[in-house]
Write an enzyme that holds these catalytic residues in place. Structure first.
Site, PDB file in Angstrom:
ATOM      1  N   ASP A  29     -22.132  23.885  32.455  1.00  0.00           N
ATOM      2  CA  ASP A  29     -21.103  24.450  33.331  1.00  0.00           C
ATOM      3  C   ASP A  29     -20.157  25.445  32.648  1.00  0.00           C
ATOM      4  O   ASP A  29     -19.693  25.200  31.537  1.00  0.00           O
ATOM      5  CB  ASP A  29     -20.179  23.343  33.856  1.00  0.00           C
ATOM      6  CG  ASP A  29     -20.905  22.137  34.386  1.00  0.00           C
ATOM      7  OD1 ASP A  29     -22.133  22.145  34.419  1.00  0.00           O
ATOM      8  OD2 ASP A  29     -20.218  21.177  34.759  1.00  0.00           O
TER       9      ASP A  29
HETATM   10  C1  FRU Z   1     -22.076  19.310  36.244  1.00  0.00           C
HETATM   11  C2  FRU Z   1     -21.609  18.205  35.287  1.00  0.00           C
HETATM   12  C3  FRU Z   1     -20.134  17.908  35.494  1.00  0.00           C
HETATM   13  C4  FRU Z   1     -19.734  17.317  34.175  1.00  0.00           C
HETATM   14  C5  FRU Z   1     -20.561  18.137  33.205  1.00  0.00           C
HETATM   15  C6  FRU Z   1     -21.033  17.387  31.996  1.00  0.00           C
HETATM   16  O1  FRU Z   1     -23.176  19.972  35.751  1.00  0.00           O
HETATM   17  O2  FRU Z   1     -22.385  17.045  35.464  1.00  0.00           O
HETATM   18  O3  FRU Z   1     -19.872  17.061  36.596  1.00  0.00           O
HETATM   19  O4  FRU Z   1     -18.361  17.415  33.927  1.00  0.00           O
HETATM   20  O5  FRU Z   1     -21.679  18.616  33.925  1.00  0.00           O
HETATM   21  O6  FRU Z   1     -21.715  18.227  31.099  1.00  0.00           O
END
Ligand code: FRU
Length: 467
Positions: A29
């Site tokens: 992300d």
């Molecule tokens: C989305 C997610 C978020 C989390 C992050 C962990 O892709 O699962 O909800 O904070 O990635 O890497």
């Protein structure tokens, strides 16, 4: 060796050249995106240990133009024996009276405990100090009953207070976005769910919420884990009144590999959206290549007169456009057009008069490996089809598609960014499918137009690498 050494060679032709990715390892992300002191900062979920998900840190990159990025040292790392010892998960960044402030989710080793933490940065956002009060939000509101997942804070400034959203999953109900309020970013009062999804339609769990004004409306964007289809990003347009969201319409932001979008406003007042582009190849292949996860080209968002969420890659991207071919109506035939370069920006307009039109890109010695972007007027769907000539069951070749209705008298306008294994498709600014395509060879790339008689104009640019 810096993996990017080979980036402009034919060796790793699947690696994108004009999309940001760190030199190596895992990225997911976008986090904490902010236009700070005239520069665009992108933080991102990053595993410094390798090309797999785990040991999450906030990586950091900076750009003057949203196109050329410079990777900087890791910004925020987990601290042993602290609320984020198992990982620094996703979050956002705000300007608290001149103090850059990151709010993110800290997790324990098995991710069963998800709490919200705050850190403040120095002037150039490279050094971060975690607040001694962490966690600033320690558990989900008990009145919701049993919840799973409690993460990805999104914060914005209201008239006289701060607001914060968290994504959660109310067991037996579905995805929920929870609203909090605070005067000082530290002490948070839970208000109520801003939005609770319909489990069958909107998915069982939400992640990465965003909420912001756009034109005269408010837009909620969530990433959703669906049980009947791959995870996707949804949007809802409506009003924000008395701290309640009243949705009026909804849509799919992207029906493909784009996920975990994060929006922010830049100093020109543009509402920008950043997104993670996931992989469609096996975990083993990702580890082997040494890199995984790509950032989509940042896009500007707006609502059209029918309140549909529109987006276009930022115009700064056009600075990468190099050698160019232009075809007017009547100039495109049925022959294959040879393609140069690993990265292409294509704009094509079709006067749709029934049937199927689109573009098909072939790569490989045999010409059998193909990626087609199609519009089927009988079903009013935008589609992507992928065909491989090697038998790798873990390579995702599932058909992709989404509904795309043309307005009366409207032509089909497709914008396509091909970059290594990435394809971003936007139809008439308002329907989007992101795809991944991993052909076995870089040779013999050709493009064929399907239904060439209906082409109004076709432009193809070879794109320069940003590295
Ligand atoms: C989305 C997610 C978020 C989390 C992050 C962990 O892709 O699962 O909800 O904070 O990635 O890497």
């Amino acid at each position: 060796m810096d993996i990017r050494e080979g980036v402009n060679s034919r060796e790793d032709f699947l690696r994108p050249r004009c999309h940001f990715m760190p030199a190596a390892n895992w990225m997911n992300d976008p986090n904490g995106v902010i236009h700070w002191d005239g520069r665009y900062h992108l933080f991102f979920q990053y595993n410094p240990d390798g090309a797999w998900h785990g040991n999450m840190h906030w990586g950091h990159a900076v750009s003057d133009d949203l196109v050329h990025w410079r990777e900087l040292p890791i910004a925020i790392a987990p601290t042993p024996n602290s609320p984020d010892q198992g990982g620094v998960f996703s979050g956002c960044m705000v300007d608290d009276g001149g103090v850059p402030t990151a709010i993110y989710t800290g997790v324990n080793d098995d991710y069963s405990r998800q709490v919200q933490c705050l850190a403040t940065g120095n002037d150039d956002l490279t050094k971060w100090v975690k607040h001694p009060c962490n966690p600033i939000i320690g558990c989900a509101p008990p009145e919701l009953g049993q919840t799973r997942d409690f993460r990805d804070p999104f914060v914005w400034r209201g008239d006289d207070c701060w607001y914060l959203l968290l994504a959660s999953h109310i067991v037996g109900v579905g995805g929920a976005v929870l609203l909090y309020r605070s005067r000082d970013l530290l002490d948070w009062q839970y208000l109520h769910p801003l939005f609770v999804g319909d489990k069958a339609r909107n998915g069982r769990n939400f992640e990465c919420p965003n909420f912001f004004p756009l034109g005269d409306k408010w837009v909620l964007i969530v990433s959703s884990q669906l049980s009947h289809a791959p995870s996707t990003t949804l949007y809802f347009v409506g009003r924000f009144e008395d701290e309640r969201f009243v949705p009026e319409s909804e849509g799919v932001y992207d029906a493909g590999y784009s996920y975990a979008s994060l929006c922010s406003e830049d100093e020109q007042g543009r509402r920008l959206i950043y997104s993670w582009i996931r992989e469609g190849r096996s975990v083993a292949k990702q580890r082997e290549s040494g890199w995984t996860g790509v950032q989509a080209i940042p896009r500007q968002l707006w609502l059209d007169e029918r309140k549909r969420l529109c987006s276009r890659p930022v115009p700064e991207l056009e600075a990468l456009r190099g050698p160019h071919c232009h075809f007017d109506a009547g100039e495109v035939g049925h022959d294959d057009l040879p393609l140069g370069g690993f990265a292409l920006d294509i704009e094509v307009e079709f006067a749709v008069a029934g049937g199927i039109c689109g573009l098909e890109m072939a790569r490989s010695e045999s010409g059998w490996e193909k990626l087609a972007v199609l519009y089927d007027q009988s079903t009013e769907t935008l589609q992507i089809r992928r065909q491989y000539d090697h038998d790798d069951p873990e390579l995702d070749a599932a058909p992709q598609g989404m509904s795309h209705r043309l307005d009366a008298g409207e032509n089909l306008r497709l914008r396509m960014l091909f970059d290594g294994s990435v394809l971003e498709v936007i139809a008439n600014d308002r329907s989007r499918i992101t795809s991944r395509f991993y052909p076995g060879s870089a040779e013999n790339a050709t493009l064929r137009v399907i239904n060439p008689a209906s082409v109004g104009a076709l432009d193809i640019w070879e794109m320069a690498s940003i590295w």
